[in-house]
Structures are given as structure tokens and as C-alpha cells.
Design a protein around this motif. Structure first.
Motif, short mmCIF file in Angstrom:
data_model
loop_
_atom_site.label_atom_id
_atom_site.label_comp_id
_atom_site.label_asym_id
_atom_site.label_seq_id
_atom_site.Cartn_x
_atom_site.Cartn_y
_atom_site.Cartn_z
N GLY A 115 -72.99 45.87 36.65
CA GLY A 115 -72.94 47.30 36.67
C GLY A 115 -74.21 47.90 37.27
N GLU A 116 -74.08 49.18 37.54
CA GLU A 116 -75.17 49.93 38.14
C GLU A 116 -76.14 50.43 37.08
N HIS A 117 -77.30 50.93 37.55
CA HIS A 117 -78.39 51.25 36.64
C HIS A 117 -78.14 52.50 35.81
N SER A 118 -77.19 53.33 36.19
CA SER A 118 -76.92 54.55 35.42
C SER A 118 -76.54 54.26 33.98
N ILE A 119 -76.00 53.08 33.72
CA ILE A 119 -75.54 52.75 32.37
C ILE A 119 -76.70 52.54 31.39
N SER A 120 -77.90 52.27 31.92
CA SER A 120 -79.01 51.89 31.05
C SER A 120 -79.39 52.98 30.06
N SER A 121 -79.22 54.25 30.45
CA SER A 121 -79.62 55.33 29.54
C SER A 121 -78.80 55.30 28.25
N GLY A 122 -77.54 54.89 28.32
CA GLY A 122 -76.74 54.77 27.11
C GLY A 122 -77.27 53.70 26.18
N ALA A 123 -77.64 52.55 26.75
CA ALA A 123 -78.18 51.46 25.94
C ALA A 123 -79.54 51.82 25.37
N VAL A 124 -80.40 52.43 26.20
CA VAL A 124 -81.73 52.83 25.73
C VAL A 124 -81.62 53.83 24.59
N ALA A 125 -80.68 54.78 24.70
CA ALA A 125 -80.50 55.77 23.64
C ALA A 125 -80.15 55.10 22.32
N ALA A 126 -79.26 54.11 22.39
CA ALA A 126 -78.86 53.41 21.16
C ALA A 126 -80.01 52.63 20.56
N VAL A 127 -80.74 51.89 21.39
CA VAL A 127 -81.86 51.09 20.88
C VAL A 127 -82.97 51.99 20.33
N ALA A 128 -83.23 53.10 21.02
CA ALA A 128 -84.27 54.03 20.55
C ALA A 128 -83.90 54.67 19.22
N SER A 129 -82.62 54.83 18.95
CA SER A 129 -82.21 55.39 17.66
C SER A 129 -82.53 54.44 16.51
N HIS A 130 -82.63 53.15 16.80
CA HIS A 130 -83.04 52.16 15.80
C HIS A 130 -84.55 51.93 15.82
N HIS A 131 -85.18 52.18 16.97
CA HIS A 131 -86.61 51.92 17.16
C HIS A 131 -87.24 53.15 17.82
N PRO A 132 -87.62 54.17 17.06
CA PRO A 132 -88.12 55.42 17.65
C PRO A 132 -89.39 55.25 18.48
N ASP A 133 -90.18 54.20 18.22
CA ASP A 133 -91.40 53.98 19.00
C ASP A 133 -91.19 53.01 20.15
N LEU A 134 -89.94 52.91 20.60
CA LEU A 134 -89.57 51.99 21.67
C LEU A 134 -90.34 52.27 22.96
N VAL A 135 -90.78 51.20 23.62
CA VAL A 135 -91.39 51.27 24.95
C VAL A 135 -90.41 50.66 25.94
N LEU A 136 -90.27 51.31 27.09
CA LEU A 136 -89.34 50.86 28.13
C LEU A 136 -90.14 50.30 29.30
N LEU A 137 -89.83 49.05 29.70
CA LEU A 137 -90.44 48.41 30.85
C LEU A 137 -89.37 48.23 31.92
N GLN A 138 -89.61 48.80 33.10
CA GLN A 138 -88.64 48.81 34.19
C GLN A 138 -89.09 47.91 35.34
N LEU A 139 -88.24 46.94 35.69
CA LEU A 139 -88.39 46.19 36.92
C LEU A 139 -87.40 46.75 37.93
N ASP A 140 -87.88 47.21 39.07
CA ASP A 140 -87.02 47.94 40.00
C ASP A 140 -87.75 48.11 41.32
N ALA A 141 -87.00 48.20 42.40
CA ALA A 141 -87.60 48.60 43.66
C ALA A 141 -87.82 50.10 43.72
N HIS A 142 -87.00 50.86 42.98
CA HIS A 142 -86.94 52.31 43.10
C HIS A 142 -87.40 53.01 41.82
N ALA A 143 -88.00 54.17 41.98
CA ALA A 143 -88.51 54.91 40.83
C ALA A 143 -87.39 55.45 39.94
N ASP A 144 -86.26 55.85 40.53
CA ASP A 144 -85.10 56.36 39.77
C ASP A 144 -85.45 57.54 38.88
#
Length: 290
Positions: A115-144
Motif C-alpha cells: 500500500g501507499e504511504h497515506s495509510i500510515s496516518s491511520g496506524a500512527v493515530a492508533a499507536v499514539a492513542s496507546h502511547h501518547p509520547d510516541l516518536v515517529l521515525l520516517q525513512l523516505d525519499a520525500h518529505a511528505d
């Protein structure tokens, strides 16, 4: 915590990642796919990525010599593909969030295949609801970091902008981004989000112990080794660089990850799918705490 899989969320037909169970009982990691590419702006085909990763995974060894761990030594399950409707991305993001919550409710660490990268925000939202101090590390060619692209706010070109909106900590590390608008790069520098491989050890040391989500857009790799992706960008990285990152994650609290933007039909050799499957193998082991 629930003990059964919500059958209405996942389609469990088709291939399974090598060595994975279908039953989540006793597992630590839950793998699932989101076969969506509805906002693709250049070359389509990432909806076939999750299936391709599974299909070629049996060509790899279960043993990872870098991590000195065999997949046979860890317990992980493949829950199948999220049931989505093709079309607008907003319902897909919602379905991704529901599915990720379901995986975490099973007591599993989620590993999502796109799948494409647009789906990641749904997963991040779910994980952040369990871990409010979550840090996101992005490997990507593009800033998005666009707010909208081609008339949509949930385009894959807006993936990190939407993730920031659901990330309470606002802590996003963007590793060696090499493509974007002037405005995006200004923000990267202003917010000190742009991190080189050389700087990464220091930045990771500063967040040691905090929950970490790793999102891997496969176009981070150079097109020479990853031609099978929708928006290839010269000047990227190879397996040695990814292996270095995996070493740097030693001791980090990795709680979730995704691997997105494989378009297997764009690489007739199949090597892009094999590389993606090997990335998944490393992340399965790291999520299992090995």
C-alpha cells in the motif's frame, strides 16, 4: 485485551508471510496488509505490495545473521489484509486505524504492509492513542509534508502532515530526506526534523526508552536496488545503510512499524519484493525484542 481476531476487519485469503501463524495466541507481533493505492500520483501498483512481500518471503532464510535470530524462535502472526473500499482515502485511513487498534487490543505489536504511504496516518493515530509520547521515525525519499496534493488532504504526498496531526508529541525524525518543495525543506530545517545517518545515533540517544514507530517508505532505497516503487528518487540508500539503522535501533523501544510503497509490477526481476520482504524480516525480529 481481546483474544480473538475481528473477522470483519481482515481478509485472510491468500499468501502468508513465511513462518507466520494465523492464530495470534501467544504471539508478540501482528503483521497485516492494507492493499491501497488510490492517491498514487505517478506510477500505480502499490496495492499489490503486501501480497508480493508475502509471496516472495519463502525465498529468504528464516535466520537473520546480522541479528543472530531465527524467525522460528519468535512468535508472530499474519492477520491478513484489511478489508477496504477502493476509492477515496479517508475511509481507508479510518479502516487502518481500526485494524491497528484491533491488533494492539490482541496484545500485539503491529507491523503494517502497504500500500501507499497515506495509510500510515491511520496506524500512527492508533499507536499514539496507546502511547501518547510516541516518536515517529520516517525513512523516505520525500518529505511528505504537503497539506494537500492534487486536490486531496490524504494524498501519499501529505502522509507526514497527516501523521503530525495525530501525533501528540509532535516528535518526527525524518531520516535523510532528499526530495521535496522549498517550503518543506524550510520546515525540515526550522523544526530540526531532518536527520542524517551520521546524526541519528545522537538523536536516538535523546529518545531512548520512549515508544518509537518506524515508517519505511521503500523509495528511501536507491532505485538501483529498489526500482519497484511508484516515485523513485535517485541518490538513495542500499541494504548496508538499512542494516546500520537496524543496529542503531538496538535498545530502542520499537512498538510499531510499517513498510509501504512497494509496486512489484514495476520490477520484473522481483528483486524489489525480495528486498521489501527482507526489511520485514528485520522488523519482525526487532519488534519481537530480539
Amino acid at each position: 485485551m481481546v483474544s480473538t481476531i475481528p473477522e470483519e476487519l481482515f481478509n485472510r485469503d491468500g499468501a502468508i508471510y513465511m513462518g507466520a501463524r494465523r492464530d495470534p495466541t501467544g504471539c508478540t507481533v501482528g503483521l497485516f496488509g492494507v492493499p491501497y493505492d488510490g492517491t498514487t500520483s505517478f506510477r500505480p501498483g502499490t496495492r499489490f505490495g503486501p501480497a508480493a512481500i508475502r509471496q516472495v518471503s519463502d525465498g529468504l532464510e528464516t535466520y537473520d545473521p546480522q541479528l543472530d535470530t531465527d524467525l522460528d524462535d519468535i512468535a508472530y502472526c499474519d492477520l491478513g489484509a484489511v478489508e477496504i473500499s477502493f476509492g477515496a482515502p479517508e475511509p481507508v485511513v479510518v479502516a487502518t486505524r481500526e485494524a491497528t487498534n484491533a491488533v494492539m487490543d490482541l496484545g500485539l505489536k503491529p507491523l503494517m504492509l502497504g500500500g501507499e504511504h497515506s495509510i500510515s496516518s491511520g496506524a500512527v493515530a492508533a499507536v499514539a492513542s496507546h502511547h501518547p509520547d510516541l516518536v515517529l521515525l520516517q525513512l523516505d525519499a520525500h518529505a511528505d509534508l504537503r497539506d494537500h496534493w492534487l486536490g486531496g488532504r490524504h494524498s501519499h504526498a501529505c502522509a507526514m502532515r497527516r501523521c503530525l496531526e495525530v501525533l501528540p508529541s509532535q516528535e518526527l525524525l525524518q531520516l535523510a530526506i532528499r526530495s521535496g518543495t522549498r517550503e518543506e525543506f524550510s520546515e525540515l530545517h526550522r523544526q530540526q526534523r531532518l536527520v542524517s545517518l551520521e546524526q541519528l545515533p545522537r538523536r536516538l540517544a535523546a529518545i531512548a526508552g520512549r515508544p518509537l514507530y518506524l515508517t519505511v517508505d521503500l523509495d528511501w532505497f536507491d532505485p538501483a536496488v529498489m526500482p519497484g516503487t511508484g516515485t523513485p528518487e535517485p541518490g538513495g540508500f542500499d541494504w548496508v545503510d538499512f542494516a546500520r539503522l537496524i543496529d542503531l535501533l538496538q535498545g530502542q523501544n520499537l512498538v510499531a512499524a510499517d513498510v509501504v510503497e512497494l509496486a512489484p509490477g514495476l520490477d520484473n526481476s522481483g528483486c524489489s519484493s525480495v528486498l521489501a520482504a527482507k526489511v520485514v524480516r528485520s522488523l519482525l525480529i526487532k519488534l519481537a525484542g530480539c
